[in-house]
Design a protein around this motif. Structure first.
Motif, mmCIF file in Angstrom:
data_model
loop_
_atom_site.group_PDB
_atom_site.id
_atom_site.type_symbol
_atom_site.label_atom_id
_atom_site.label_comp_id
_atom_site.label_asym_id
_atom_site.label_seq_id
_atom_site.Cartn_x
_atom_site.Cartn_y
_atom_site.Cartn_z
ATOM 1 N N GLN A 66 0.816 -1.213 0.000
ATOM 2 C CA GLN A 66 0.000 0.000 0.000
ATOM 3 C C GLN A 66 0.858 1.275 0.000
ATOM 4 O OE1 GLN A 66 -0.820 -2.535 2.495
ATOM 5 N NE2 GLN A 66 -2.113 -3.386 0.859
ATOM 6 N N ALA A 67 2.105 1.194 -0.486
ATOM 7 C CA ALA A 67 3.000 2.348 -0.455
ATOM 8 C C ALA A 67 2.422 3.503 -1.258
ATOM 9 C CB ALA A 67 4.369 1.956 -1.010
ATOM 10 N N THR A 68 2.464 4.716 -0.679
ATOM 11 C CA THR A 68 1.917 5.901 -1.346
ATOM 12 C C THR A 68 2.924 7.050 -1.284
ATOM 13 O OG1 THR A 68 0.885 6.733 0.671
ATOM 14 C CG2 THR A 68 -0.435 5.261 -0.712
ATOM 15 N N LEU A 69 2.731 8.026 -2.176
ATOM 16 C CA LEU A 69 3.581 9.205 -2.183
ATOM 17 C C LEU A 69 3.467 9.997 -0.890
ATOM 18 C CD1 LEU A 69 3.081 10.559 -5.821
ATOM 19 C CD2 LEU A 69 5.174 9.621 -4.857
ATOM 20 N N SER A 70 2.256 10.101 -0.379
ATOM 21 C CA SER A 70 2.047 10.916 0.825
ATOM 22 C C SER A 70 2.806 10.357 2.019
ATOM 23 C CB SER A 70 0.547 11.019 1.143
ATOM 24 O OG SER A 70 -0.002 9.718 1.327
ATOM 25 N N GLU A 71 2.927 9.036 2.090
ATOM 26 C CA GLU A 71 3.643 8.414 3.211
ATOM 27 C C GLU A 71 5.114 8.808 3.204
ATOM 28 O OE1 GLU A 71 4.363 3.936 5.136
ATOM 29 O OE2 GLU A 71 3.267 4.185 3.248
ATOM 30 N N LEU A 72 5.752 8.730 2.045
ATOM 31 C CA LEU A 72 7.170 9.090 1.979
ATOM 32 C C LEU A 72 7.346 10.608 1.996
ATOM 33 C CD1 LEU A 72 10.008 7.851 1.773
ATOM 34 C CD2 LEU A 72 9.861 8.133 -0.710
ATOM 35 N N HIS A 73 6.343 11.327 1.497
ATOM 36 C CA HIS A 73 6.430 12.792 1.514
ATOM 37 C C HIS A 73 6.529 13.314 2.947
ATOM 38 C CE1 HIS A 73 4.592 16.952 1.261
ATOM 39 N NE2 HIS A 73 5.672 17.043 0.480
ATOM 40 N N GLU A 86 13.696 24.256 3.522
ATOM 41 C CA GLU A 86 12.297 24.263 3.090
ATOM 42 C C GLU A 86 12.257 23.888 1.615
ATOM 43 O OE1 GLU A 86 8.397 27.226 2.948
ATOM 44 O OE2 GLU A 86 10.144 27.717 4.183
ATOM 45 N N PHE A 87 11.749 22.691 1.342
ATOM 46 C CA PHE A 87 11.723 22.189 -0.023
ATOM 47 C C PHE A 87 10.463 22.637 -0.756
ATOM 48 C CE2 PHE A 87 14.290 18.327 1.572
ATOM 49 C CZ PHE A 87 15.491 18.970 1.308
ATOM 50 N N GLU A 88 10.598 22.730 -2.070
ATOM 51 C CA GLU A 88 9.467 22.979 -2.959
ATOM 52 C C GLU A 88 9.411 21.835 -3.964
ATOM 53 O OE1 GLU A 88 7.968 26.199 -6.365
ATOM 54 O OE2 GLU A 88 9.980 26.353 -5.471
ATOM 55 N N LEU A 89 8.234 21.265 -4.180
ATOM 56 C CA LEU A 89 8.055 20.184 -5.143
ATOM 57 C C LEU A 89 7.421 20.735 -6.411
ATOM 58 C CD1 LEU A 89 6.769 17.250 -2.881
ATOM 59 C CD2 LEU A 89 9.118 17.836 -3.525
ATOM 60 N N ARG A 136 3.238 11.509 -11.249
ATOM 61 C CA ARG A 136 3.564 11.177 -9.857
ATOM 62 C C ARG A 136 5.067 11.357 -9.621
ATOM 63 N NH1 ARG A 136 0.026 5.628 -8.760
ATOM 64 N NH2 ARG A 136 -1.912 6.378 -9.701
ATOM 65 N N ALA A 137 5.627 12.347 -10.289
ATOM 66 C CA ALA A 137 7.055 12.628 -10.159
ATOM 67 C C ALA A 137 7.242 14.124 -9.965
ATOM 68 C CB ALA A 137 7.810 12.170 -11.403
ATOM 69 N N ALA A 138 8.175 14.474 -9.101
ATOM 70 C CA ALA A 138 8.417 15.888 -8.813
ATOM 71 C C ALA A 138 9.909 16.144 -8.664
ATOM 72 C CB ALA A 138 7.686 16.306 -7.545
ATOM 73 N N ALA A 139 10.323 17.337 -9.091
ATOM 74 C CA ALA A 139 11.677 17.806 -8.794
ATOM 75 C C ALA A 139 11.648 18.458 -7.425
ATOM 76 C CB ALA A 139 12.136 18.811 -9.844
ATOM 77 N N VAL A 140 12.664 18.199 -6.615
ATOM 78 C CA VAL A 140 12.782 18.821 -5.297
ATOM 79 C C VAL A 140 13.655 20.062 -5.455
ATOM 80 C CG1 VAL A 140 13.506 18.509 -2.911
ATOM 81 C CG2 VAL A 140 12.599 16.559 -4.192
ATOM 82 N N ARG A 141 13.113 21.225 -5.081
ATOM 83 C CA ARG A 141 13.851 22.475 -5.252
ATOM 84 C C ARG A 141 14.110 23.130 -3.893
ATOM 85 N NH1 ARG A 141 14.234 24.555 -10.341
ATOM 86 N NH2 ARG A 141 13.085 23.445 -11.977
ATOM 87 N N LEU A 142 15.253 23.799 -3.825
ATOM 88 C CA LEU A 142 15.632 24.545 -2.634
ATOM 89 C C LEU A 142 16.118 25.923 -3.087
ATOM 90 C CD1 LEU A 142 16.222 24.633 0.454
ATOM 91 C CD2 LEU A 142 18.500 23.720 -0.081
ATOM 92 N N SER A 143 15.371 26.955 -2.694
ATOM 93 C CA SER A 143 15.698 28.331 -3.112
ATOM 94 C C SER A 143 15.794 28.441 -4.627
ATOM 95 C CB SER A 143 17.008 28.795 -2.467
ATOM 96 O OG SER A 143 16.917 28.747 -1.056
ATOM 97 N N GLY A 144 14.878 27.756 -5.330
ATOM 98 C CA GLY A 144 14.827 27.812 -6.781
ATOM 99 C C GLY A 144 15.793 26.896 -7.501
ATOM 100 N N PHE A 189 11.573 13.189 -6.525
ATOM 101 C CA PHE A 189 10.682 12.451 -5.636
ATOM 102 C C PHE A 189 9.551 11.889 -6.483
ATOM 103 C CE2 PHE A 189 6.670 13.051 -3.099
ATOM 104 C CZ PHE A 189 6.828 11.956 -2.253
ATOM 105 N N GLY A 190 9.160 10.639 -6.245
ATOM 106 C CA GLY A 190 8.043 10.104 -7.006
ATOM 107 C C GLY A 190 7.854 8.613 -6.832
ATOM 108 N N GLU A 191 6.892 8.083 -7.591
ATOM 109 C CA GLU A 191 6.571 6.655 -7.550
ATOM 110 C C GLU A 191 7.298 5.947 -8.689
ATOM 111 O OE1 GLU A 191 2.707 3.625 -7.508
ATOM 112 O OE2 GLU A 191 2.432 5.789 -7.224
#
Length: 556
Positions: free
Chosen positions: A479-486, A499-502, A514-522, A528-530
């Motif tokens: 039952q692994a989900t993105l929200s759990e690891l997020h 402070e990360f931005e997705l 279901r994939a995101a780049a993790v950004r820090l200060s742009g 991050f993703g499945e």
């Protein structure tokens, strides 16, 4: 590391001297080997710690190196001369298994012991160096039954039949691939091919279906045979040449007279359209004499360097300032002058160097990056993740093909001895996926992480690559989900004061949407993703998995 068994009496005959266990253990330093005792039959067990030296994976190879150290180096004349037979290649093999080569060995007295040794060397080369026959496969035949020229053909699996080793009745190539034990084991190498390789002689007799199985008629060697035909097929021509050079020298050391065989190609190869084997590989390295003293910290004279390297099996010429060092034809591991200096140190003996305490007193402390890594590790362990430590070297297929990005540029090893250690990882994710693929029997959920170095291909960097430190985390359960690891990613950011931005992105190893780049200060500092179902399937993972990978260097 390869471990081989050696019959003590056979080894004494090859070496020209009988060694007790203590003396053998001491002399194995010359081959980076360790004596591991005896097996139940009383044979020596030797573990070789250098995977770049397949020439040492046999009793003959070890004896050859130890004889050279005693000043009894043998020069082999068969690397020159006219061929005595010919292999003719069909053009269709260029896209299937393009390279083939062979030599003849006459006057050999095949005994039960020498046959066991030959089979052991053949299997070690094909399984380790040849990556389970995928890159190099070797066949040995009774030369007296073969009519030249030999033909290397591409045929449909339903068009040809022969009796393979281990069987009494002819089988079609298709049946061999589906039902013969070797076909089941190695048939995946030829999977999806409309045509498969076949070796036949001028009389129409079958030698083998490379890289699967020899025929019983020509490919069954027994004690008492005197003349052998040794062939290899490969996807890399230089790997094929090295494997045949090693086997030719091994058989010559047992008294065989080696004769060259010519392969005629209808297409271009790195060595031309007519290739006579065995042949010398040009791996000469030029090194200033001063480099020996600089790297070893002791004065080294040219005469000494020349003498010691000659006794290690190399050809050396010295002009007063530089040495030109050519390794023996059974070696292809010289890439840099440092390799020459290492051989000199091994051959001279590390015990001849006087130990010296450091002259400078300094107080050590953790590097800033190491301290940051340790802080990240403590947080991940606190979140309930288990830490892995994986090899930085791995296979190209696991880094590129398995992640659905076959054209991914990688930092690769130039002289690959084992395809499982052919490239430096550019991400940690495939290492965690490989571990997860082996963990299906462990209770879920699986929470894995690793922090370590990766090598990123970069043309703009001084050496064409740069080293980064990454953190990767993988969560896998039904039952692994993105929200759990997020939630874990957010906690990690909070503990690190970040402070990360997705931002939604596309990556081939992750599911679209279901994939995101993790950004820090742009600035992008990870992803991050499945994990994509095709990637899960390629790593034999049967449950959903989500992951993130952070580029720690960009976060400090």
């Amino acid at each position: 590391m390869p471990t081989i068994t050696i019959d003590p009496n056979d080894f004494a005959e090859l070496l020209g001297q009988r060694l007790d266990e203590a003396e053998l253990e001491r002399q194995l330093d010359l081959v980076k080997g360790e004596f591991k005792g005896r097996d139940e039959a009383g044979n020596f067990r030797v573990e070789l710690n250098d995977t770049n030296r397949p020439d040492l994976w046999s009793a003959e190879g070890i004896a050859r190196q130890l004889r050279a150290a005693r000043g009894r180096r043998r020069d082999y004349s068969f690397f020159q001369g006219s061929p005595v037979g010919e292999i003719r290649v069909e053009s269709a093999l260029a896209d299937i298994r393009p390279f083939v080569g062979a030599f003849a060995a006459r006057g050999l007295r095949v005994t039960e012991k020498s046959l066991i040794g030959l089979i052991q060397t053949q299997e070690k080369l094909a399984e380790n160096f040849g990556r389970a026959r995928r890159d190099v496969a070797i066949g040995v035949y009774n030369l007296g039954r073969i009519t030249f020229p030999v033909h290397y053909r591409a045929v449909r699996p339903v068009e040809h039949r022969y009796t393979p080793l281990g069987c009494d009745e002819p089988m079609s190539l298709e049946a061999i691939l589906q039902r013969h034990p070797k076909g089941v084991q190695y048939g995946g190498i030829l999977a999806g091919r409309e045509r498969v390789p076949l070796l036949v002689d001028a009389a129409g007799l079958t030698l083998s279906m490379p890289p699967i199985i020899n025929s019983r008629e020509l490919g069954e060697v027994v004690p008492g045979d005197a003349n052998l035909f040794v062939e290899a097929t490969a996807t890399n021509l230089f790997s094929l040449v090295l494997a045949l050079n090693i086997l030719a020298c091994d058989l010559a050391d047992r008294g065989a007279r080696i004769e060259r065989i010519r392969t005629v190609y209808p297409y271009d190869t790195p060595l031309g359209r007519e290739v006579d084997l065995p042949r010398q590989l040009d791996r000469a390295i030029q090194i200033p004499l001063a480099e020996f003293s600089r790297l070893l910290g002791v004065p080294v004279q040219g005469v000494e360097a020349d003498r010691v390297l000659e006794h290690y099996g190399c050809e050396v010429s010295f002009d007063g300032e530089r040495l030109l060092v050519q390794p023996p034809p059974t070696r292809a591991d010289y890439l840099h002058p440092v390799d020459v200096v290492e051989d000199f140190a091994i051959a001279r003996g590390y015990e001849t160097f006087e130990p010296r305490l450091p002259r400078d007193f300094t107080i050590g402390r953790l590097d800033v990056r190491s301290a940051y890594e340790d802080a990240v590790r403590r947080i991940m362990v606190g979140l309930g993740f288990e830490e892995l430590f994986s090899n930085i070297l791995t296979s190209r297929s696991s880094l590129a093909d398995a992640l659905r990005c076959p054209e991914q540029p990688l930092v690769e090893v130039a002289n690959v001895m084992n395809e499982n250690y052919a490239a430096l990882r550019h991400l940690i994710l495939p290492c965690l996926l490989a571990a997860e693929g082996q963990s299906a029997t462990a209770a879920y959920p699986h929470r894995l992480f690793e922090t370590g170095e990766v090598a990123v291909f970069d043309d703009a960097a001084p050496h064409g690559s740069r080293t980064e430190v990454h953190l990767c985390a993988l969560l896998a359960h039904p039952q692994a989900t993105l929200s759990e690891l997020h939630a874990d990613l957010e906690f990690l950011a909070q503990e690190l004061g970040r402070e990360f931005e997705l931002v939604e992105t596309m990556r081939p190893e992750l599911i679209g949407g279901r994939a995101a780049a993790v950004r820090l200060s742009g600035r992008e500092v990870g992803f991050f993703g499945e994990v994509h179902p095709e990637v899960l399937e390629r790593f034999a993972i049967g449950v959903p998995a989500v992951a993130f990978e952070l580029f720690l260097d960009r976060m400090m």
